[in-house]
Write an enzyme that holds these catalytic residues in place. Structure first.
Site, mmCIF file in Angstrom:
data_model
loop_
_atom_site.group_PDB
_atom_site.id
_atom_site.type_symbol
_atom_site.label_atom_id
_atom_site.label_comp_id
_atom_site.label_asym_id
_atom_site.label_seq_id
_atom_site.Cartn_x
_atom_site.Cartn_y
_atom_site.Cartn_z
ATOM 1 N N LEU A 273 40.955 17.152 36.741
ATOM 2 C CA LEU A 273 39.928 16.832 35.754
ATOM 3 C C LEU A 273 38.607 16.421 36.400
ATOM 4 O O LEU A 273 37.539 16.669 35.828
ATOM 5 C CB LEU A 273 40.422 15.721 34.821
ATOM 6 C CG LEU A 273 41.681 16.047 33.989
ATOM 7 C CD1 LEU A 273 41.999 14.889 33.056
ATOM 8 C CD2 LEU A 273 41.512 17.348 33.215
ATOM 9 N N HIS A 274 38.661 15.813 37.577
ATOM 10 C CA HIS A 274 37.395 15.382 38.193
ATOM 11 C C HIS A 274 36.535 16.557 38.662
ATOM 12 O O HIS A 274 35.367 16.374 39.006
ATOM 13 C CB HIS A 274 37.653 14.393 39.338
ATOM 14 C CG HIS A 274 38.218 14.993 40.592
ATOM 15 N ND1 HIS A 274 38.249 14.315 41.780
ATOM 16 C CD2 HIS A 274 38.785 16.206 40.836
ATOM 17 C CE1 HIS A 274 38.798 15.071 42.706
ATOM 18 N NE2 HIS A 274 39.129 16.218 42.167
ATOM 19 N N ASP A 275 37.092 17.759 38.661
ATOM 20 C CA ASP A 275 36.326 18.942 39.057
ATOM 21 C C ASP A 275 35.467 19.508 37.929
ATOM 22 O O ASP A 275 34.659 20.414 38.175
ATOM 23 C CB ASP A 275 37.272 20.058 39.523
ATOM 24 C CG ASP A 275 37.874 19.777 40.894
ATOM 25 O OD1 ASP A 275 37.221 19.092 41.695
ATOM 26 O OD2 ASP A 275 38.998 20.247 41.146
#
Length: 364
Positions: A273-275
């Site tokens: 998700l942090h991408d």
């Protein structure tokens, strides 16, 4: 972020450091402040020293015991005096011990740069200092001005398409290996914490070589596992499953998690998700929610930003996300907003090691 305590399990992600900005200004020592800033500035030297150690396999050479820099240079085929200077710098960072007369040994930190050992960070060092990453950081100020990654400006494409290009296969493999190594730091903690009661099928979404789901499968022989990732990645997952002797319960599927994911009782979404930005994250989460079996769950593993102004790796990692992708690190409020908008609810949160947290979600 208004609350760093998970009301479900009481996990406190704040840091016990007092911060009083007004007091700091009043008692500031200009000379000490200058030294502190200079120490930050030499960060580029630190990471390149680590890169030199990794590229020249210094830690692997010293695995046999204490050696002189000249002996290491002879093994590696490098310049003796330059090798000594590199090893001297590495010793100043606590990566090597100096035993006198140009003789060096490995410290605990230094052992982390050995190849093919549990907990190795060698490939991560090389990946983070490779062409794709290093060129993108040159454009960091513009990323802040525009609020978006400038990787395409630096590389001609986004980082994932860059890795998919045949000419960058070696760098892509190094990145995949580094993600696997990084995964090892947190996988054991996550696997020991997550419950697989009532679970028979597990899908590792964007799971690269499948280290996460394969470790979970090894801990529970009832589980069947699958990786969903890009075409150039899944072959590595097949090889990893074969190496671990789990091929009979494992499959890897090339696909697009923005479009669809396979059905499962449990989804693993680790450092995915942090991408991506909020809209893209919501799409991934909705894809999983739509495909989830009845009573389906999800385990999200990410850094979580704690209280602003306190020592915390996550906000610094967020700068890397801004540089390399259009993603970001998030605090719990931001994660909860994503989950609730996508048909999930966070039920519990716990640390899993390496500064990462596991967030278990239930479908609603």
């Amino acid at each position: 972020m208004t609350d760093t305590t998970d009301s479900t399990d009481g996990t406190d992600m704040s840091r016990d450091v007092d911060v009083d900005n007004d007091a700091d200004v009043a008692t500031s020592d200009p000379a000490a402040d200058a030294v502190a800033v200079f120490e930050m500035l030499v960060g580029i030297t630190v990471i390149q020293t680590l890169r030199g150690m990794a590229a020249l396999r210094i830690a692997d050479h010293l695995a046999d015991g204490v050696m002189t820099a000249e002996e290491v240079a002879e093994r590696e085929g490098s310049h003796p005096r330059a090798t000594y200077r590199l090893m001297r710098a590495a010793a100043s960072l606590g990566m090597l011990s100096h035993e006198g007369q140009h003789r060096f040994g490995l410290t605990g930190r230094g052992r982390l740069l050995r190849a093919d050992v549990p907990g190795s960070l060698r490939s991560l060092v090389l990946s983070q200092t490779s062409h794709g990453h290093w060129q993108s950081w040159e454009h960091f100020p513009e990323a802040v001005r525009q609020g978006s990654s400038q990787t395409e400006k630096a590389l001609g494409t986004d980082i994932f398409d860059y890795y998919a290009q045949p000419q960058n296969a070696e760098e892509a493999a190094l990145f995949a290996e580094s993600m696997g190594d990084l995964s090892d730091m947190v996988t054991r903690g996550a696997v020991s914490a997550v419950s697989t009661t009532g679970v028979s099928t597990v899908v590792d979404v964007g799971g690269s070589n499948g280290a996460f789901v394969l470790t979970l499968m090894a801990s529970d022989p009832r589980l069947s596992g699958q990786v969903l990732d890009l075409p150039h990645v899944v072959e590595g997952a097949h090889r990893e499953a074969e190496k671990r002797g789990l091929s009979d319960r494992f499959s890897a599927v090339a696909g697009d998690f923005f479009v669809a994911v396979p059905p499962a009782d449990l989804y693993l979404v680790k450092t995915v998700l942090h991408d991506w930005d909020d809209e893209q994250c919501a799409t991934i989460l909705r894809s999983c929610r739509s495909a989830a079996n009845e009573g389906g769950r999800m385990l999200v593993v990410e850094m979580v930003i704690a209280e602003i102004g306190k020592p915390d790796l996550a906000p610094l990692s967020d700068m890397a996300m801004l540089t390399m992708t259009n993603g970001m690190e998030r605090d719990l409020d931001e994660f909860d907003a994503l989950f609730e908008a996508s048909g999930w609810r966070r039920s519990t949160t716990y640390p899993v090691g390496g500064g990462y947290f596991g967030m278990e979600l239930v479908a609603v």
